[in-house]
Scaffold this active site. Structure first.
Site, PDB file in Angstrom:
ATOM      1  N   GLU A  57      34.690  32.551  16.683  1.00 62.96           N
ATOM      2  CA  GLU A  57      34.010  32.107  15.490  1.00 62.96           C
ATOM      3  C   GLU A  57      33.473  33.438  15.007  1.00 62.96           C
ATOM      4  O   GLU A  57      32.655  34.293  15.795  1.00 62.96           O
ATOM      5  CB  GLU A  57      32.796  31.365  15.943  1.00 62.96           C
ATOM      6  CG  GLU A  57      31.979  30.705  14.691  1.00 62.96           C
ATOM      7  CD  GLU A  57      32.783  29.714  13.897  1.00 62.96           C
ATOM      8  OE1 GLU A  57      32.491  29.480  12.707  1.00 62.96           O
ATOM      9  OE2 GLU A  57      33.824  29.048  14.693  1.00 62.96           O
ATOM     10  N   ASP A  68      20.120  32.567  10.581  1.00 62.78           N
ATOM     11  CA  ASP A  68      20.199  33.375  11.911  1.00 62.78           C
ATOM     12  C   ASP A  68      18.992  33.980  12.354  1.00 62.78           C
ATOM     13  O   ASP A  68      18.128  34.104  11.581  1.00 62.78           O
ATOM     14  CB  ASP A  68      21.170  34.396  11.850  1.00 62.78           C
ATOM     15  CG  ASP A  68      22.775  33.762  11.470  1.00 62.78           C
ATOM     16  OD1 ASP A  68      23.019  33.056  12.483  1.00 62.78           O
ATOM     17  OD2 ASP A  68      23.115  34.062  10.528  1.00 62.78           O
ATOM     18  N   TYR A 183      30.941  21.237  13.923  1.00 59.66           N
ATOM     19  CA  TYR A 183      29.805  21.947  14.438  1.00 59.66           C
ATOM     20  C   TYR A 183      28.720  21.102  14.823  1.00 59.66           C
ATOM     21  O   TYR A 183      27.972  20.890  13.812  1.00 59.66           O
ATOM     22  CB  TYR A 183      29.664  23.234  13.709  1.00 59.66           C
ATOM     23  CG  TYR A 183      28.798  24.117  14.216  1.00 59.66           C
ATOM     24  CD1 TYR A 183      27.547  24.135  14.908  1.00 59.66           C
ATOM     25  CD2 TYR A 183      29.334  25.543  14.376  1.00 59.66           C
ATOM     26  CE1 TYR A 183      26.762  25.003  15.559  1.00 59.66           C
ATOM     27  CE2 TYR A 183      28.695  26.559  15.081  1.00 59.66           C
ATOM     28  CZ  TYR A 183      27.241  26.336  15.586  1.00 59.66           C
ATOM     29  OH  TYR A 183      26.609  27.255  16.299  1.00 59.66           O
TER      30      TYR A 183
END
Length: 284
Positions: A57, A68, A183
């Site tokens: 990934e 993030d 995911y």
């Protein structure tokens, strides 16, 4: 080329089939392409492959990575300071695909990077260098149609996130639209090495949000669920698999090794190799 290989995400299908034969699950690391520079980034990715990861990934650096935590934000900034852009990332991806023809390569990035290139052009360019999947961190599923259409047109698997607070309609859409893998978020929030939901020992695996989420995805015939966010040690990999995941993704913990060893690239590669070997062992 066989009929199977014309399908988006065929490398994932083969990887999961091979893992099933070996009675293993997948370990997938995340790193930012171009961190800390183009040459060392390629060395890092080669080291991860050589250490036995089941898929990759990879991030394309972006100036405002809102999903993030600080560790991956800093990785993106290091790459940008090293003059890494999408074109450089494509060059590195081509080298990775040449080095490892069969490993699934997924991208995790932000929508502005795709808009800047043009949606169709972006997916065409990624298909040319052998990218298998694209996950857009800031793309609401209700706005995903043009991205999904371009992805499928170019045989790139669109990947969507199943968050722990998703309603039933969202989970049905995720199950329908995700190809290659799904995911699954172990918790809400941004990326980081905080304890994921499945590692909270006061919650049994059968009662954990991740377990319930994965059960629902399986009911809707979703692509294999891969658990991410907060996976930083082998026990957390085992917990993810116990919750029903087909594998685990570790990002911030991997990137932290890079950050800690910026002044010693040889040690960086050694520590990354050891980390991958230990995490992969937990999938057996």
């Amino acid at each position: 080329m066989t009929e199977q290989k014309l399908q988006a995400g065929y490398r994932y299908q083969q990887a999961f089939a091979d893992l099933s034969v070996k009675k293993e699950k997948a370990f997938i690391p995340f790193v930012m392409i171009g961190d800390p520079n183009a040459e060392q980034s390629f060395n890092i990715i080669k080291a991860l492959i050589d250490a036995g990861v089941d898929a990759l990934e990879l991030g394309i650096p972006f100036s405002d990575p809102s999903a993030d935590g600080i560790t991956i934000q800093m990785a993106a900034l290091r790459a940008i300071k090293s003059d890494i852009n999408t074109d450089v990332c494509i060059d590195i991806l081509a080298k990775v695909r040449e080095y490892a023809p069969n490993i699934p390569i997924g991208l995790l990035l932000y929508g502005n990077l795709i808009f800047a290139r043009g949606i169709d052009t972006f997916y065409a360019d990624m298909a040319k260098v052998g990218v298998d999947s694209v996950l857009i961190a800031d793309l609401p599923i209700r706005e995903s149609l043009p991205f999904r259409e371009a992805a499928i047109k170019h045989n790139v698997a669109p990947i969507f996130i199943a968050p722990p607070n998703a309603n039933d309609n969202t989970l049905r859409d995720v199950s329908s639209f995700s190809k290659g893998y799904t995911y699954v978020l172990s918790r809400a929030g941004v990326t980081g090495v905080d304890s994921p939901v499945v590692a909270q020992k006061e919650i049994s695996q059968e009662e954990s949000p991740a377990h319930k989420l994965i059960n629902t995805l399986n009911e809707y015939n979703a692509a294999p669920p891969i658990l991410g966010f907060g996976i930083s040690n082998p026990q957390q990999v085992k917990d993810a698999l116990d919750a029903g995941a087909s594998g685990a993704i570790s990002g911030s913990a991997v990137v932290k090794i890079i950050e800690t060893n910026l002044n010693d690239h040889k040690k960086m590669l050694t520590e990354l190799t050891t980390f991958v070997i230990d995490m992969k062992a937990a999938t057996r």
